[in-house]
Design a protein around this motif. Structure first.
Motif, mmCIF file in Angstrom:
data_model
loop_
_atom_site.group_PDB
_atom_site.id
_atom_site.type_symbol
_atom_site.label_atom_id
_atom_site.label_comp_id
_atom_site.label_asym_id
_atom_site.label_seq_id
_atom_site.Cartn_x
_atom_site.Cartn_y
_atom_site.Cartn_z
ATOM 1 N N ALA A 56 11.781 26.390 26.352
ATOM 2 C CA ALA A 56 10.369 26.763 26.482
ATOM 3 C C ALA A 56 9.683 26.814 25.117
ATOM 4 C CB ALA A 56 10.246 28.113 27.186
ATOM 5 N N LEU A 57 10.336 27.407 24.129
ATOM 6 C CA LEU A 57 9.744 27.487 22.786
ATOM 7 C C LEU A 57 9.627 26.106 22.152
ATOM 8 C CD1 LEU A 57 11.446 30.693 21.309
ATOM 9 C CD2 LEU A 57 9.133 30.451 22.227
ATOM 10 N N GLY A 204 3.029 33.895 19.857
ATOM 11 C CA GLY A 204 3.427 32.572 20.309
ATOM 12 C C GLY A 204 4.487 32.628 21.387
ATOM 13 N N ALA A 205 5.496 33.473 21.203
ATOM 14 C CA ALA A 205 6.547 33.609 22.208
ATOM 15 C C ALA A 205 5.981 34.129 23.526
ATOM 16 C CB ALA A 205 7.641 34.541 21.689
ATOM 17 N N PHE A 206 5.049 35.075 23.449
ATOM 18 C CA PHE A 206 4.429 35.621 24.668
ATOM 19 C C PHE A 206 3.665 34.537 25.424
ATOM 20 C CE2 PHE A 206 0.687 37.302 26.789
ATOM 21 C CZ PHE A 206 1.240 38.249 27.645
ATOM 22 N N PRO A 211 2.112 33.364 30.211
ATOM 23 C CA PRO A 211 1.169 32.459 30.891
ATOM 24 C C PRO A 211 1.702 31.043 30.982
ATOM 25 C CG PRO A 211 0.380 32.984 28.698
ATOM 26 C CD PRO A 211 1.562 33.867 28.939
ATOM 27 N N GLY A 212 2.697 30.715 30.159
ATOM 28 C CA GLY A 212 3.298 29.390 30.217
ATOM 29 C C GLY A 212 4.412 29.326 31.237
ATOM 30 N N PHE A 213 5.610 29.651 30.828
ATOM 31 C CA PHE A 213 6.803 29.477 31.673
ATOM 32 C C PHE A 213 6.731 30.297 32.961
ATOM 33 C CE2 PHE A 213 11.107 29.983 33.090
ATOM 34 C CZ PHE A 213 11.731 28.778 32.762
ATOM 35 N N TRP A 214 6.487 31.594 32.859
ATOM 36 C CA TRP A 214 6.593 32.482 34.027
ATOM 37 C C TRP A 214 5.524 32.176 35.071
ATOM 38 C CZ3 TRP A 214 3.403 36.665 35.707
ATOM 39 C CH2 TRP A 214 3.962 37.414 36.747
ATOM 40 N N LEU A 215 4.268 32.050 34.650
ATOM 41 C CA LEU A 215 3.195 31.802 35.624
ATOM 42 C C LEU A 215 3.389 30.475 36.355
ATOM 43 C CD1 LEU A 215 -0.244 32.970 34.157
ATOM 44 C CD2 LEU A 215 1.017 33.876 36.094
ATOM 45 N N PHE A 216 3.830 29.451 35.653
ATOM 46 C CA PHE A 216 4.051 28.161 36.306
ATOM 47 C C PHE A 216 5.210 28.242 37.298
ATOM 48 C CE2 PHE A 216 0.964 26.585 33.513
ATOM 49 C CZ PHE A 216 0.704 25.248 33.778
ATOM 50 N N VAL A 229 2.134 22.887 28.471
ATOM 51 C CA VAL A 229 0.690 22.940 28.734
ATOM 52 C C VAL A 229 0.024 24.004 27.880
ATOM 53 C CG1 VAL A 229 -1.037 23.551 30.475
ATOM 54 C CG2 VAL A 229 0.809 21.967 31.058
ATOM 55 N N MET A 230 0.643 25.178 27.778
ATOM 56 C CA MET A 230 0.039 26.248 26.983
ATOM 57 C C MET A 230 -0.036 25.863 25.509
ATOM 58 S SD MET A 230 -1.049 28.392 29.044
ATOM 59 C CE MET A 230 -1.744 29.357 27.701
ATOM 60 N N GLY A 231 0.988 25.177 25.023
ATOM 61 C CA GLY A 231 0.924 24.702 23.645
ATOM 62 C C GLY A 231 -0.210 23.711 23.454
ATOM 63 N N ALA A 232 -0.371 22.800 24.432
ATOM 64 C CA ALA A 232 -1.437 21.793 24.340
ATOM 65 C C ALA A 232 -2.817 22.444 24.388
ATOM 66 C CB ALA A 232 -1.288 20.780 25.472
ATOM 67 N N LEU A 233 -2.972 23.506 25.177
ATOM 68 C CA LEU A 233 -4.261 24.181 25.270
ATOM 69 C C LEU A 233 -4.643 24.866 23.957
ATOM 70 C CD1 LEU A 233 -4.095 25.797 28.839
ATOM 71 C CD2 LEU A 233 -5.501 23.859 28.109
ATOM 72 N N LEU A 234 -3.627 25.222 23.168
ATOM 73 C CA LEU A 234 -3.899 25.891 21.892
ATOM 74 C C LEU A 234 -3.816 24.928 20.707
ATOM 75 C CD1 LEU A 234 -1.930 29.242 22.387
ATOM 76 C CD2 LEU A 234 -4.358 28.806 22.747
ATOM 77 N N ALA A 235 -3.548 23.651 20.984
ATOM 78 C CA ALA A 235 -3.433 22.661 19.905
ATOM 79 C C ALA A 235 -4.745 22.565 19.134
ATOM 80 C CB ALA A 235 -3.064 21.299 20.489
#
Length: 527
Positions: A56-57, A204-206, A211-216, A229-235
């Motif tokens: 995930a990280l 970043g880990a949160f 909202p990344g791994f757990w919600l999906f 996806v969460m990383g891309a949204l914050l890119a």
């Protein structure tokens, strides 16, 4: 606790053993996993959790560098889909041939079952490919961006397959995940106030895990896809690179668990090993198919083969596909062990190949016809640096400071070379003359030679291997000027000097010397 100690010791021994024979440590981690499985080591329930954390990280970090708009380009989505269809057809033909030869496990399999195995082997490993790109600092190079884009589209196909094969579509709440797009604005504002220390890493880990791994996962989608996806949204955030680096150590340690886990899917019999090795014969076909398709998309031969070599491995997702086939009665249970072994072996082969990927890609370009530069993809056309006195290769913090010092303090006409398009744009806005190019590309160095005026080349790329390759390319192109380079470790300093660098600066040693000079200056002024 004793089990955890056993796993740690096995990973450490495996990693050291691989390093001693000049292989990447991950090869040793894979071997350690198989050794633990063969020895009947007790299960470590926490291993899967740590592995999921690492994956995930890793995907969150690559998402921070991802340009989502690139996914709609034909060289990414069309290449992925055509490759998927053709590779399944090739696998069915190859496995059918093995059945005719007389391999018992394949004799009674239907075409549908063989196609399922082919589908399992058509995906490339997101974790492995991204790790290769990060180790080379090439995640933002053109071929790296194409490889990551292909992996993302493959992940989307994988999610669709899981939804169809399980008969359980994603939760209706999956549509609510669209709210994460405006929610990213809030996360960016929080990030602005997180500072530069451990709070930023925790943030970043949160974001990657909640909202990344757990919600999906709750919404019935892939948690790994959610982290990406969460990383891309914050890119594009100013601190994106810093956050990625702050997560690096935790991510790398957690990924050891992932590679150990690959080897724990059962003890293979002799026939399983033979069939897994035979499956590796399809890897060159996979590489050639990627390279051919990308060349047809007007990319250069070198770019096409570099992407193909990076993607030339099997995916851990293949194990999941086969597990579904076994559960549904479509495949024999033995296939789980065979595909697990093939996946692990493909990592070993790919790690060895990609260790010299740039050189191999340069050799393989002879197998494809050349294309006129005017007909190449706009992002992949060779560039000319013009008539300058010096070039600085790699415009990170060290390279940018070097550029300014050469220009402002020494009056040289300088050109910077950087392969990260986002960084190139920011540097140009800051008044720095820079071209986007790959310094390990021999065609680029041929143009430097034709410029004829360059007297100094500074190798300031963060990856030692890239500096070595660029130095070799520069010499091969006939460059007779002076070469300066940076290095992080003493052995790297010695290696660069042996290969012809005139001046090599140890990053930490040079910083210490500069600090001492400034301290003495301040002392003199204070008297």
């Amino acid at each position: 606790m004793a089990t955890a100690v056993l796993y740690l010791a096995a990973a450490l021994v495996g990693g050291f053993a691989a390093t001693l024979v000049r292989l990447p440590p991950l090869v040793g981690f894979l071997a350690a996993g198989f050794a633990l499985g063969a020895a009947g080591a007790p299960e470590l329930p926490e291993l899967e959790l740590v592995a999921q954390l690492g994956v995930a990280l890793l995907l969150f970090a690559i998402g921070l560098k991802l340009d989502v708009r690139s996914l709609v380009r034909p060289e990414i989505w069309l290449t992925t889909l055509v490759h998927l269809v053709v590779s399944v057809a090739v696998a069915v033909g190859f496995l059918g041939l093995l059945a005719v030869v007389g391999i018992g496990l394949l004799a009674d399999e239907s075409v549908g079952s063989l196609a399922l195995v082919g589908l399992a082997l058509s995906f490339s490993s997101t974790v492995f490919v991204v790790k290769v790109l990060e180790d080379r600092s090439d995640a933002t190079a053109l071929y790296g961006r194409i490889a990551v884009g292909v992996l993302v589209v493959q992940d989307v196909v994988a999610v669709a397959f899981l939804a169809v094969s399980t008969g359980e579509p994603p939760s209706p709440w999956a549509f609510a995940l669209v709210a994460l797009v405006p929610g990213a604005w809030v996360l960016r504002r929080v990030w602005d106030r997180a500072g530069h220390g451990e709070l930023q890493a925790l943030f970043g880990a949160f974001v990657a895990l909640v909202p990344g791994f757990w919600l999906f996962e709750v919404a019935g989608l892939s948690g790994d896809l959610g982290a990406l996806v969460m990383g891309a949204l914050l890119a594009g955030h100013p601190h994106a690179t810093e956050l990625s680096r702050s997560l690096l150590t935790v991510k790398d340690l957690a990924l050891v668990a992932f590679f150990l886990q690959i080897g724990l899917h059962g003890v293979p019999a002799a026939v399983d090993v033979v069939l897994a090795v035979l499956l590796l014969l399809m890897l060159p076909v996979q590489v050639g198919l990627y390279a051919g398709l990308l060349w047809l998309m007007r990319l250069r031969r070198r770019t096409s083969f570099l992407a193909g070599l990076a993607l030339g491995n099997y995916s851990e997702f293949g194990i999941i596909v086969v597990a579904f086939g076994v559960t549904g009665g479509l495949l024999d249970e033995e296939w789980t062990v065979i595909v697990s072994l093939a996946v692990a072996a493909s990592f070993v082969v790919s790690a060895v190949v990609n260790r010299r990927g740039v050189e191999i890609a340069g050799w393989l370009t002879r197998l494809q016809p050349a294309r006129d530069a005017a007909r190449l993809h706009p992002d992949d056309r060779p560039v000319d640096i013009g008539d300058v006195d010096a070039v600085v290769l790699g415009l990170g913090r060290v390279g940018s400071a070097t550029y300014r010092q050469l220009r402002d303090a020494h009056g040289l006409d300088v050109m910077g070379v950087e392969h990260d398009q986002t960084r190139v744009t920011a540097l140009r806005e800051d008044g720095i003359a820079v071209v986007r190019a790959d310094a390990t590309d021999w065609e680029f160095w041929a143009r430097v030679k034709r410029a004829g005026h360059v007297r100094l080349a500074v190798l300031a790329m963060p990856f030692h291997k890239a500096n070595l390759i660029a130095l070799a390319r520069l010499r091969a192109a006939g460059f007779d000027g002076r070469v300066a380079a940076i290095a992080r470790y003493d052995e790297d300093v010695d290696e660069l000097r042996r290969h012809g660098a005139h001046a090599v600066f140890h990053l930490y040693g040079a910083a210490g010397a500069e600090l001492a000079d400034r301290a003495v200056t301040e002392l003199a002024e204070g008297r």
